[in-house]
Design an enzyme around this catalytic site. Structure first.
Site, PDB file in Angstrom:
ATOM      1  N   HIS A  22       0.828  -1.199   0.000  1.00 42.74           N
ATOM      2  CA  HIS A  22       0.000   0.000   0.000  1.00 42.74           C
ATOM      3  C   HIS A  22       0.866   1.254   0.000  1.00 42.74           C
ATOM      4  O   HIS A  22       1.789   1.365   0.783  1.00 42.74           O
ATOM      5  CB  HIS A  22      -0.916  -0.008   1.220  1.00 42.74           C
ATOM      6  CG  HIS A  22      -1.770   1.194   1.333  1.00 42.74           C
ATOM      7  ND1 HIS A  22      -1.746   2.004   2.433  1.00 42.74           N
ATOM      8  CD2 HIS A  22      -2.657   1.737   0.472  1.00 42.74           C
ATOM      9  CE1 HIS A  22      -2.604   2.994   2.256  1.00 42.74           C
ATOM     10  NE2 HIS A  22      -3.161   2.866   1.067  1.00 42.74           N
ATOM     11  N   ASP A  30       7.590   6.386 -20.669  1.00 42.55           N
ATOM     12  CA  ASP A  30       7.621   6.392 -22.131  1.00 42.55           C
ATOM     13  C   ASP A  30       9.037   6.088 -22.618  1.00 42.55           C
ATOM     14  O   ASP A  30       9.979   5.980 -21.828  1.00 42.55           O
ATOM     15  CB  ASP A  30       7.054   7.696 -22.704  1.00 42.55           C
ATOM     16  CG  ASP A  30       7.876   8.942 -22.395  1.00 42.55           C
ATOM     17  OD1 ASP A  30       9.121   8.864 -22.287  1.00 42.55           O
ATOM     18  OD2 ASP A  30       7.271  10.031 -22.310  1.00 42.55           O
ATOM     19  N   ASP A  64      -4.695   3.698  -4.903  1.00 45.52           N
ATOM     20  CA  ASP A  64      -4.834   4.122  -3.510  1.00 45.52           C
ATOM     21  C   ASP A  64      -6.075   4.993  -3.338  1.00 45.52           C
ATOM     22  O   ASP A  64      -6.166   6.086  -3.906  1.00 45.52           O
ATOM     23  CB  ASP A  64      -3.575   4.885  -3.082  1.00 45.52           C
ATOM     24  CG  ASP A  64      -3.490   5.090  -1.587  1.00 45.52           C
ATOM     25  OD1 ASP A  64      -4.534   5.032  -0.896  1.00 45.52           O
ATOM     26  OD2 ASP A  64      -2.373   5.317  -1.091  1.00 45.52           O
ATOM     27  N   MET A  74       3.628  13.705 -15.794  1.00 47.27           N
ATOM     28  CA  MET A  74       4.713  14.671 -15.909  1.00 47.27           C
ATOM     29  C   MET A  74       4.165  15.919 -16.602  1.00 47.27           C
ATOM     30  O   MET A  74       3.716  15.860 -17.743  1.00 47.27           O
ATOM     31  CB  MET A  74       5.887  14.115 -16.715  1.00 47.27           C
ATOM     32  CG  MET A  74       7.037  15.105 -16.835  1.00 47.27           C
ATOM     33  SD  MET A  74       8.382  14.543 -17.890  1.00 47.27           S
ATOM     34  CE  MET A  74       9.186  13.370 -16.830  1.00 47.27           C
ATOM     35  N   TYR A 113      11.060  13.336 -11.982  1.00 46.74           N
ATOM     36  CA  TYR A 113      12.258  12.487 -12.026  1.00 46.74           C
ATOM     37  C   TYR A 113      12.676  12.065 -10.615  1.00 46.74           C
ATOM     38  O   TYR A 113      13.021  10.904 -10.373  1.00 46.74           O
ATOM     39  CB  TYR A 113      13.426  13.206 -12.704  1.00 46.74           C
ATOM     40  CG  TYR A 113      13.308  13.391 -14.193  1.00 46.74           C
ATOM     41  CD1 TYR A 113      12.705  12.442 -15.004  1.00 46.74           C
ATOM     42  CD2 TYR A 113      13.824  14.521 -14.804  1.00 46.74           C
ATOM     43  CE1 TYR A 113      12.615  12.616 -16.382  1.00 46.74           C
ATOM     44  CE2 TYR A 113      13.736  14.709 -16.180  1.00 46.74           C
ATOM     45  CZ  TYR A 113      13.134  13.749 -16.956  1.00 46.74           C
ATOM     46  OH  TYR A 113      13.045  13.922 -18.311  1.00 46.74           O
ATOM     47  N   TYR A 131       5.512  13.273 -23.066  1.00 47.70           N
ATOM     48  CA  TYR A 131       4.854  13.513 -21.780  1.00 47.70           C
ATOM     49  C   TYR A 131       3.872  12.390 -21.462  1.00 47.70           C
ATOM     50  O   TYR A 131       2.778  12.618 -20.956  1.00 47.70           O
ATOM     51  CB  TYR A 131       4.162  14.883 -21.750  1.00 47.70           C
ATOM     52  CG  TYR A 131       5.120  16.048 -21.836  1.00 47.70           C
ATOM     53  CD1 TYR A 131       5.873  16.431 -20.734  1.00 47.70           C
ATOM     54  CD2 TYR A 131       5.279  16.752 -23.022  1.00 47.70           C
ATOM     55  CE1 TYR A 131       6.761  17.506 -20.814  1.00 47.70           C
ATOM     56  CE2 TYR A 131       6.167  17.819 -23.103  1.00 47.70           C
ATOM     57  CZ  TYR A 131       6.898  18.189 -22.001  1.00 47.70           C
ATOM     58  OH  TYR A 131       7.771  19.246 -22.071  1.00 47.70           O
ATOM     59  N   ASN A 133       4.590   9.797 -19.441  1.00 51.02           N
ATOM     60  CA  ASN A 133       5.003   9.125 -18.213  1.00 51.02           C
ATOM     61  C   ASN A 133       3.890   9.218 -17.172  1.00 51.02           C
ATOM     62  O   ASN A 133       3.209  10.239 -17.061  1.00 51.02           O
ATOM     63  CB  ASN A 133       6.279   9.771 -17.668  1.00 51.02           C
ATOM     64  CG  ASN A 133       7.372   9.746 -18.684  1.00 51.02           C
ATOM     65  OD1 ASN A 133       7.810   8.686 -19.113  1.00 51.02           O
ATOM     66  ND2 ASN A 133       7.819  10.925 -19.113  1.00 51.02           N
TER      67      ASN A 133
END
Length: 142
Positions: A22, A30, A64, A74, A113, A131, A133
């Site tokens: 959890h 990407d 969650d 991102m 990052y 973009y 990710n």
């Protein structure tokens, strides 16, 4: 082979998903993401795009429910005219699989990052969209 496991989920990825607890996070990266240099655990899924992996993962992986935004994107760099239509695909998949209508927070590139370096694992994909990710925070199975 196992029943009920999407074929796109490799044994290595299945193991990582099962090991996560959890609030652990996993990055779907990407093809441009520096996955190897950032990963504590690296899962290679070259040749696959993020949307199909996301859909398969969410068949097994609860998001969650104790946080406001269990998924992170991102953020597009200021001044970058890039379009991000893939985010709409992600939203549709997450809404269909989890019922969440607004699952995303946007994280500044360099903060993304740093967060990725702390993630339980990074899945390196062949996704060519920019973009693209995505970080997912694991929930509990009730």
């Amino acid at each position: 082979m196992l029943k009920g496991i999407p074929k796109i989920i490799s044994p290595e990825l299945l193991k990582v998903l099962a090991e996560m607890g959890h609030s652990d996070e996993i990055v779907l990266a990407d093809g441009n993401f520096p996955a190897v240099s950032h990963a504590q655990r690296l899962v290679r899924c070259d040749g696959h795009g993020v949307p199909e992996l996301l859909d398969a993962i969410l068949q097994l992986f609860p998001l969650d429910q104790y946080v406001e935004k269990p998924a992170a994107l991102m953020q597009v760099m200021p001044g970058d005219p890039a379009e991000t239509p893939i985010w709409g695909e992600y939203k549709a998949i997450i809404t269909r699989r989890s019922g969440l209508e607004e699952p995303f927070e946007e994280v500044e590139r360099f903060a993304f990052y740093e967060r990725a370096k702390k993630a339980y694992a990074i899945v390196a994909t062949g996704e060519s969209a920019i973009y693209a990710n995505l970080i997912l925070k694991k929930g509990v199975i009730s």
